[in-house]
Design a protein around this motif. Structure first.
Motif, PDB file in Angstrom:
ATOM      1  N   UNK A  87      19.377  33.786  34.686  1.00 10.37           N
ATOM      2  CA  UNK A  87      18.164  33.709  35.517  1.00 10.37           C
ATOM      3  C   UNK A  87      18.337  34.430  36.849  1.00 10.37           C
ATOM      4  N   UNK A  88      19.489  35.036  37.070  1.00  7.51           N
ATOM      5  CA  UNK A  88      19.728  35.758  38.314  1.00  7.51           C
ATOM      6  C   UNK A  88      19.119  37.150  38.251  1.00  7.51           C
ATOM      7  N   UNK A  89      18.566  37.594  39.355  1.00  6.58           N
ATOM      8  CA  UNK A  89      18.009  38.945  39.435  1.00  6.58           C
ATOM      9  C   UNK A  89      19.062  39.964  39.831  1.00  6.58           C
ATOM     10  N   UNK A  90      20.093  39.494  40.538  1.00  6.08           N
ATOM     11  CA  UNK A  90      21.094  40.422  41.052  1.00  6.08           C
ATOM     12  C   UNK A  90      22.441  39.733  41.102  1.00  6.08           C
ATOM     13  N   UNK A  91      23.467  40.485  40.769  1.00  5.35           N
ATOM     14  CA  UNK A  91      24.841  40.019  40.920  1.00  5.35           C
ATOM     15  C   UNK A  91      25.451  40.832  42.044  1.00  5.35           C
ATOM     16  N   UNK A  92      25.781  40.172  43.125  1.00  2.00           N
ATOM     17  CA  UNK A  92      26.386  40.850  44.271  1.00  2.00           C
ATOM     18  C   UNK A  92      27.882  40.588  44.230  1.00  2.00           C
ATOM     19  N   UNK A  93      28.626  41.639  44.029  1.00  2.00           N
ATOM     20  CA  UNK A  93      30.070  41.545  43.903  1.00  2.00           C
ATOM     21  C   UNK A  93      30.693  41.959  45.227  1.00  2.00           C
ATOM     22  N   UNK A  94      31.369  41.011  45.865  1.00  2.00           N
ATOM     23  CA  UNK A  94      32.106  41.300  47.096  1.00  2.00           C
ATOM     24  C   UNK A  94      33.557  41.542  46.678  1.00  2.00           C
ATOM     25  N   UNK A  95      33.898  42.798  46.538  1.00  2.00           N
ATOM     26  CA  UNK A  95      35.199  43.120  45.955  1.00  2.00           C
ATOM     27  C   UNK A  95      36.227  43.463  47.030  1.00  2.00           C
ATOM     28  N   UNK A  96      37.470  43.248  46.647  1.00  2.00           N
ATOM     29  CA  UNK A  96      38.633  43.648  47.437  1.00  2.00           C
ATOM     30  C   UNK A  96      39.544  44.438  46.488  1.00  2.00           C
ATOM     31  N   UNK A  97      40.608  45.040  46.964  1.00  2.00           N
ATOM     32  CA  UNK A  97      41.450  45.875  46.089  1.00  2.00           C
ATOM     33  C   UNK A  97      41.921  45.186  44.800  1.00  2.00           C
ATOM     34  N   UNK A  98      42.344  43.909  44.800  1.00  2.00           N
ATOM     35  CA  UNK A  98      42.810  43.329  43.526  1.00  2.00           C
ATOM     36  C   UNK A  98      41.679  42.769  42.651  1.00  2.00           C
ATOM     37  N   UNK A  99      40.403  43.098  42.947  1.00  2.00           N
ATOM     38  CA  UNK A  99      39.275  42.492  42.225  1.00  2.00           C
ATOM     39  C   UNK A  99      39.321  42.769  40.731  1.00  2.00           C
ATOM     40  N   UNK A 100      39.485  44.036  40.333  1.00  2.00           N
ATOM     41  CA  UNK A 100      39.439  44.382  38.922  1.00  2.00           C
ATOM     42  C   UNK A 100      40.714  44.011  38.170  1.00  2.00           C
ATOM     43  N   UNK A 101      41.712  43.514  38.867  1.00  2.00           N
ATOM     44  CA  UNK A 101      42.908  43.017  38.202  1.00  2.00           C
ATOM     45  C   UNK A 101      42.756  41.583  37.732  1.00  2.00           C
ATOM     46  N   UNK A 102      41.686  40.927  38.151  1.00  2.00           N
ATOM     47  CA  UNK A 102      41.455  39.537  37.779  1.00  2.00           C
ATOM     48  C   UNK A 102      40.608  39.474  36.512  1.00  2.00           C
ATOM     49  N   UNK A 103      41.104  38.779  35.498  1.00  2.00           N
ATOM     50  CA  UNK A 103      40.381  38.639  34.244  1.00  2.00           C
ATOM     51  C   UNK A 103      39.100  37.825  34.440  1.00  2.00           C
ATOM     52  N   UNK A 104      39.144  36.840  35.332  1.00  2.00           N
ATOM     53  CA  UNK A 104      37.967  36.015  35.597  1.00  2.00           C
ATOM     54  C   UNK A 104      36.825  36.853  36.175  1.00  2.00           C
ATOM     55  N   UNK A 105      37.114  37.758  37.071  1.00  2.00           N
ATOM     56  CA  UNK A 105      36.079  38.594  37.675  1.00  2.00           C
ATOM     57  C   UNK A 105      35.456  39.527  36.640  1.00  2.00           C
ATOM     58  N   UNK A 106      36.279  40.081  35.766  1.00  2.00           N
ATOM     59  CA  UNK A 106      35.744  40.925  34.694  1.00  2.00           C
ATOM     60  C   UNK A 106      34.893  40.103  33.727  1.00  2.00           C
TER      61      UNK A 106
END
Length: 133
Positions: A87-106
């Motif tokens: 039901x969300x219109x937008x996903x705002x991702x506040x990322x830092x350098x290790x963001x894409x290394x986290x399986x939960x974030x992906x």
């Protein structure tokens, strides 16, 4: 508004203080009207704000919305994240350098795209939106 009423001498000052700045004396009116009106306006605004029609925005912050220590509540939060993301219109991702290394974030990115194919995903560096947190 109160300052104008005081400036036009409609409401009287409480007292007049004699102030000396750089060897020049000034008479400065001192009154509690602005402070009283400010407190009254603040209380009126806080009490009436739930009844005003405003655009409502809700933020789902996963760290605070999904319980981190109780295993049963953690499982329930993970299972219900799809409903929140659909039901969300937008996903705002506040990322830092290790963001894409986290399986939960992906997992959250993939879950949002699967449950809401037309939703926007906005990537913003964490240091730019620190006030959101």
């Amino acid at each position: 508004f109160i300052l104008c009423l005081e400036w036009l001498d409609i409401i009287p000052p409480f007292t007049i203080a004699n102030i000396r700045i750089a060897d020049v004396e000034y008479d400065a009116p001192i009154s509690p009207w602005v402070i009283i009106a400010g407190w009254f306006s603040m209380i009126l605004g806080v009490c009436s704000s739930p009844y005003l029609s405003m655009r409502r925005q809700i933020c789902f912050l996963d760290m605070t919305s999904i319980h981190q220590s109780d295993n049963e509540l953690l499982q329930r939060g993970i299972y219900s994240i799809g409903g929140c993301l659909s039901v969300s219109k937008e996903l705002r991702v506040l990322y830092s350098p290790p963001y894409f290394g986290s399986l939960w974030c992906l997992f959250e990115l993939v879950a949002f795209r699967n449950s809401n194919p037309t939703g926007k995903i906005k990537f913003l560096p964490l240091f730019l939106e620190r006030s959101v947190l």
